[in-house]
Design a protein around this motif. Sequence first.
Motif, PDB file in Angstrom:
ATOM      1  N   UNK A   9     183.904  89.080  67.667  1.00  0.00           N
ATOM      2  CA  UNK A   9     185.205  89.833  69.322  1.00  0.00           C
ATOM      3  C   UNK A   9     185.613  88.829  69.661  1.00  0.00           C
ATOM      4  N   UNK A  10     187.390  89.040  70.687  1.00  0.00           N
ATOM      5  CA  UNK A  10     187.421  88.410  71.486  1.00  0.00           C
ATOM      6  C   UNK A  10     187.702  88.852  72.780  1.00  0.00           C
ATOM      7  N   UNK A  31     186.820  83.628  71.163  1.00  0.00           N
ATOM      8  CA  UNK A  31     186.029  84.248  70.131  1.00  0.00           C
ATOM      9  C   UNK A  31     185.040  84.641  69.480  1.00  0.00           C
ATOM     10  N   UNK A  32     183.934  85.495  69.744  1.00  0.00           N
ATOM     11  CA  UNK A  32     182.908  85.391  69.778  1.00  0.00           C
ATOM     12  C   UNK A  32     181.850  85.924  68.325  1.00  0.00           C
ATOM     13  N   UNK A  33     180.899  85.304  68.155  1.00  0.00           N
ATOM     14  CA  UNK A  33     180.060  85.607  66.737  1.00  0.00           C
ATOM     15  C   UNK A  33     179.243  86.192  67.945  1.00  0.00           C
ATOM     16  N   UNK A  34     179.030  87.437  67.597  1.00  0.00           N
ATOM     17  CA  UNK A  34     178.147  88.269  67.876  1.00  0.00           C
ATOM     18  C   UNK A  34     176.498  88.096  67.649  1.00  0.00           C
ATOM     19  N   UNK A  35     176.862  87.255  65.413  1.00  0.00           N
ATOM     20  CA  UNK A  35     175.550  87.514  64.939  1.00  0.00           C
ATOM     21  C   UNK A  35     174.707  86.623  65.493  1.00  0.00           C
ATOM     22  N   UNK A  36     175.120  85.708  66.105  1.00  0.00           N
ATOM     23  CA  UNK A  36     174.571  84.057  66.498  1.00  0.00           C
ATOM     24  C   UNK A  36     175.080  84.296  67.463  1.00  0.00           C
TER      25      UNK A  36
END
Length: 309
Positions: free
Chosen positions: A68-69, A82-87
Amino acid sequence: METGMVFRDYNGRISSMDFHKTSSYLVTASDDESIRLYDVSGAACLKAINSKKYGVDLVCFTSDPTTVLYSSKNGWDESLRLLSLNDNKYLRYFKGHHDRVVSLSLCSRKECFISGSLDRTVLLWDQRAEKCQGLLRVQGRPAAAYDDQGIVFAIAFGGYIRMFDSRKYEKGPFEIFSVGGDVSDANVVKFSNDGRLMLLTTMDGYIHVLDSFRGTLLSTYNVKPVSINSTLEASFSPEGKFVVSGSGDGRVHAWSVRSGKEVASWVTYETEPHVIKWAPGSLVFATGSSELSFWIPDLSKLAAYVGRK
């Protein structure tokens, strides 16, 4: 429509939400500084991530349902992330704005996005680069959005919607559409899924629907105005026949685009406008306030409606 599943575990108002275009995921941002990921098909919250340092205001999916942004809400750092929701890791920072970001739109066909700020700039970005790819100056609070194809984007402020070709935006707008003399601050501008229609909401409580090719003002709906710290949001149904909207008195409204008439209105206990989004290709929309609500067809009334049709 009626409320189905409701999530009441928020400690602040929901400021933004977004449905992923090809999966069953929904992401929300809240004043409690949380980002939450939901599986709509399973009506379950999959993950909650805190952004205590930066806060969170606007949030939207990239083409990847696990990335997500989002914009900050801390008053001192206006970077986009910009974010990785996985980690829960930041993949990139985008620095360029000097005041609160009030508009954010991703191009669904390309890895680019557009952001508008109270610093009176609209910046164009590539997700793969930290520096902005373009800058446009405006004379007011901007609302910006890409069409679904990513060929054009719209910037609204000061009672007009300016249409840009995304490949040669530096030449200025190729069309400028009037919204009938409403010069109050723009809140949200959006395209319908087929790109034929646009809507613009404003601080004075107006929702304008236009033909996106000719600029013809097709209809205007009026709700109670919103406060200076609130945003009036509206959303097209997937086929573009209806518009649902929040209101300054907390009500939720629905209109027929074809007739211009209100077809439904729901009273809620809220006193501020709901964030509202319609799920792509589905007979479901979501509203966000101090809680997250999914709206689904009322089957007892739907049968009678189909019978009339």
